[in-house]
Design an enzyme around this catalytic site. Structure first.
Site, PDB file in Angstrom:
ATOM      1  N   TYR A  46     -70.634  51.249  -6.148  1.00  0.00           N
ATOM      2  CA  TYR A  46     -70.011  49.919  -6.123  1.00  0.00           C
ATOM      3  C   TYR A  46     -69.284  49.694  -4.809  1.00  0.00           C
ATOM      4  O   TYR A  46     -69.496  48.679  -4.118  1.00  0.00           O
ATOM      5  CB  TYR A  46     -69.046  49.778  -7.308  1.00  0.00           C
ATOM      6  CG  TYR A  46     -68.150  48.564  -7.243  1.00  0.00           C
ATOM      7  CD1 TYR A  46     -68.686  47.277  -7.220  1.00  0.00           C
ATOM      8  CD2 TYR A  46     -66.762  48.697  -7.213  1.00  0.00           C
ATOM      9  CE1 TYR A  46     -67.867  46.152  -7.166  1.00  0.00           C
ATOM     10  CE2 TYR A  46     -65.934  47.584  -7.162  1.00  0.00           C
ATOM     11  CZ  TYR A  46     -66.489  46.321  -7.133  1.00  0.00           C
ATOM     12  OH  TYR A  46     -65.674  45.218  -7.079  1.00  0.00           O
TER      13      TYR A  46
ATOM     14  N   ASP B 108     -73.904  31.033 -11.838  1.00  0.00           N
ATOM     15  CA  ASP B 108     -73.587  32.291 -12.526  1.00  0.00           C
ATOM     16  C   ASP B 108     -74.752  32.643 -13.444  1.00  0.00           C
ATOM     17  O   ASP B 108     -75.277  31.773 -14.134  1.00  0.00           O
ATOM     18  CB  ASP B 108     -72.295  32.130 -13.350  1.00  0.00           C
ATOM     19  CG  ASP B 108     -71.634  33.454 -13.685  1.00  0.00           C
ATOM     20  OD1 ASP B 108     -72.301  34.326 -14.269  1.00  0.00           O
ATOM     21  OD2 ASP B 108     -70.430  33.611 -13.371  1.00  0.00           O
ATOM     22  N   ASP B 109     -75.143  33.920 -13.441  1.00  0.00           N
ATOM     23  CA  ASP B 109     -76.244  34.320 -14.339  1.00  0.00           C
ATOM     24  C   ASP B 109     -75.739  34.789 -15.700  1.00  0.00           C
ATOM     25  O   ASP B 109     -76.534  35.168 -16.563  1.00  0.00           O
ATOM     26  CB  ASP B 109     -77.121  35.390 -13.686  1.00  0.00           C
ATOM     27  CG  ASP B 109     -76.408  36.719 -13.495  1.00  0.00           C
ATOM     28  OD1 ASP B 109     -75.221  36.842 -13.871  1.00  0.00           O
ATOM     29  OD2 ASP B 109     -77.046  37.643 -12.939  1.00  0.00           O
ATOM     30  N   LEU B 110     -74.421  34.780 -15.885  1.00  0.00           N
ATOM     31  CA  LEU B 110     -73.769  35.143 -17.149  1.00  0.00           C
ATOM     32  C   LEU B 110     -74.002  36.602 -17.546  1.00  0.00           C
ATOM     33  O   LEU B 110     -73.827  36.960 -18.712  1.00  0.00           O
ATOM     34  CB  LEU B 110     -74.194  34.202 -18.288  1.00  0.00           C
ATOM     35  CG  LEU B 110     -73.891  32.710 -18.062  1.00  0.00           C
ATOM     36  CD1 LEU B 110     -74.339  31.892 -19.270  1.00  0.00           C
ATOM     37  CD2 LEU B 110     -72.414  32.475 -17.768  1.00  0.00           C
ATOM     38  N   SER B 111     -74.372  37.440 -16.598  1.00  0.00           N
ATOM     39  CA  SER B 111     -74.503  38.868 -16.897  1.00  0.00           C
ATOM     40  C   SER B 111     -73.140  39.498 -17.113  1.00  0.00           C
ATOM     41  O   SER B 111     -73.008  40.480 -17.847  1.00  0.00           O
ATOM     42  CB  SER B 111     -75.246  39.581 -15.772  1.00  0.00           C
ATOM     43  OG  SER B 111     -74.543  39.446 -14.541  1.00  0.00           O
TER      44      SER B 111
ATOM     45  N   PHE C 175     -64.132  36.158 -14.819  1.00  0.00           N
ATOM     46  CA  PHE C 175     -62.686  36.162 -15.016  1.00  0.00           C
ATOM     47  C   PHE C 175     -61.942  35.545 -13.824  1.00  0.00           C
ATOM     48  O   PHE C 175     -61.259  34.517 -13.963  1.00  0.00           O
ATOM     49  CB  PHE C 175     -62.226  37.599 -15.274  1.00  0.00           C
ATOM     50  CG  PHE C 175     -60.775  37.866 -15.028  1.00  0.00           C
ATOM     51  CD1 PHE C 175     -59.796  37.083 -15.605  1.00  0.00           C
ATOM     52  CD2 PHE C 175     -60.390  38.933 -14.218  1.00  0.00           C
ATOM     53  CE1 PHE C 175     -58.445  37.337 -15.374  1.00  0.00           C
ATOM     54  CE2 PHE C 175     -59.055  39.193 -13.986  1.00  0.00           C
ATOM     55  CZ  PHE C 175     -58.075  38.393 -14.558  1.00  0.00           C
TER      56      PHE C 175
ATOM     57  N   LYS D 199     -70.351  47.132  -1.687  1.00  0.00           N
ATOM     58  CA  LYS D 199     -69.413  46.127  -1.178  1.00  0.00           C
ATOM     59  C   LYS D 199     -69.179  46.293   0.325  1.00  0.00           C
ATOM     60  O   LYS D 199     -69.092  45.303   1.068  1.00  0.00           O
ATOM     61  CB  LYS D 199     -68.090  46.208  -1.943  1.00  0.00           C
ATOM     62  CG  LYS D 199     -68.130  45.562  -3.320  1.00  0.00           C
ATOM     63  CD  LYS D 199     -68.298  44.051  -3.227  1.00  0.00           C
ATOM     64  CE  LYS D 199     -68.060  43.364  -4.562  1.00  0.00           C
ATOM     65  NZ  LYS D 199     -68.240  41.897  -4.477  1.00  0.00           N
TER      66      LYS D 199
ATOM     67  N   ILE E 106     -78.115  34.941  -7.977  1.00  0.00           N
ATOM     68  CA  ILE E 106     -78.059  34.901  -6.516  1.00  0.00           C
ATOM     69  C   ILE E 106     -79.250  35.629  -5.905  1.00  0.00           C
ATOM     70  O   ILE E 106     -79.506  35.507  -4.702  1.00  0.00           O
ATOM     71  CB  ILE E 106     -76.740  35.509  -5.977  1.00  0.00           C
ATOM     72  CG1 ILE E 106     -76.551  36.943  -6.487  1.00  0.00           C
ATOM     73  CG2 ILE E 106     -75.555  34.626  -6.335  1.00  0.00           C
ATOM     74  CD1 ILE E 106     -75.350  37.661  -5.878  1.00  0.00           C
TER      75      ILE E 106
END
Length: 315
Positions: A147, A31-34, A11, A151, A58
């Site tokens: 998460y 991008d792995d499109l997950s 996004f 980060k 990645i």
């Protein structure tokens, strides 16, 4: 410049790509499109600035190595990540691997090839805001979810490469970003989900009491901030926030979108332990170092987002 954009089919990544192409750069998307969608790149497929879309992870060091060896990148905008708080609680290993280990692999390539790193972190690393001054970069952090913890760990690695190796790196912490191309399902943002449910004639469900507040940043303002962080040396070695500078309670947001209190319901919170009660951004540092400030009001941003959801029939 030659730029690697990880998570570019996501996004925010889609809007960052648009901005970088408009600014005249050559961009490679990984991008792995997950979480991202190749459809997000459709309108740029014929753009001469989009050099390649690579479907890959990645976490795949050979894919990264090939990319960095073949293309002399000037900047890596690292947006690729697992971003769902509940997923991180249910499955912390995946989030840690993607957000922390994956960032380490990116850093290693950038160190070897002398490439600036713009690392996309999150406002979810912060403890709650206690006053109306807002959260600045010195505000206490609180890893209330895996998460946020992943980060923070990645942020520390990113900044360590600046201090240990002199690699130009910057950590950016955009606040809650919304707008066109955000998913409208359960993994989407609150604005997109509320608008979708409103248009579909469904109830707008609020987790908990709805008194929790969010500082909502329109995605084009966010993308401009992300791009500028890469262009400027003034933010190297820094952590920089971006937000609207106005927070709104989820109850008030739901009413603004639905226009009818009877359409709103409160449901049990799925992860109350990781809820941040008040998020309000102080982005004065971004103004000082980058000359950045938000341009799109919340009302205008919601109007644009609803218009896009209507036009794409995402109901």
């Amino acid at each position: 410049m030659n730029i690697l954009l990880t998570g570019g089919a996501g996004f925010i990544g889609r809007w960052v790509l648009k901005r970088l192409l408009e600014d005249g750069h050559h961009v490679w998307v990984l991008d792995d499109l997950s979480n991202g969608r190749e459809a997000n790149l459709a309108e740029f497929r014929e753009h001469p600035g989009l050099k390649s879309f690579v479907k890959g992870s990645i976490l795949n060091e050979s894919v990264l190595s090939d990319l960095f060896i073949a293309n002399k990148f000037d900047i890596c905008y690292h947006l690729g990540a697992s971003i769902n708080v509940q997923d991180s609680i249910d499955d912390p290993r995946t989030t840690f691997n993607n957000d922390t280990v994956g960032t380490f692999y990116i850093l290693e390539q950038c160190r070897r090839h002398d490439v600036k790193v713009v690392f996309m972190s999150t406002c979810m690393v912060y403890d709650r805001c206690m006053d109306e001054k807002g959260i600045d970069e010195a505000h206490p952090i609180k890893p209330a979810s895996p998460y946020a913890g992943a980060k923070i760990a990645a942020e520390n690695m990113v900044l360590s490469y600046y201090h240990a190796y002199g690699l130009p790196t910057v950590v950016i912490r955009p606040f809650n970003t919304y707008g066109p191309f955000q998913k409208t399902g359960g993994e989407g943002g609150v604005v997109a989900i509320f608008i979708k449910n409103k248009l579909a004639g469904k109830t707008l469900n609020i987790y908990g009491e709805g008194t929790q507040t969010r500082d909502l940043l329109y995605v084009e303002d966010c993308a401009r901030f992300v791009a500028e962080a890469g262009y400027s040396d003034k933010v190297n070695g820094e952590i920089v926030n971006a937000g609207l500078g106005r927070d709104i309670a989820i109850n008030d947001l739901a009413l603004m979108i639905a226009g009818d209190a009877s359409r709103i319901a409160h449901v049990e919170h799925i992860h109350p332990q990781s809820e941040i009660q008040k998020l309000l951004c102080d982005s004065s540092k971004a103004g000082r170092l980058l000359g950045w400030k938000p341009e799109v009001t919340l009302e205008e941003g919601i109007r644009r987002t609803e218009e896009w959801i209507r036009a794409t029939n995402l109901i």
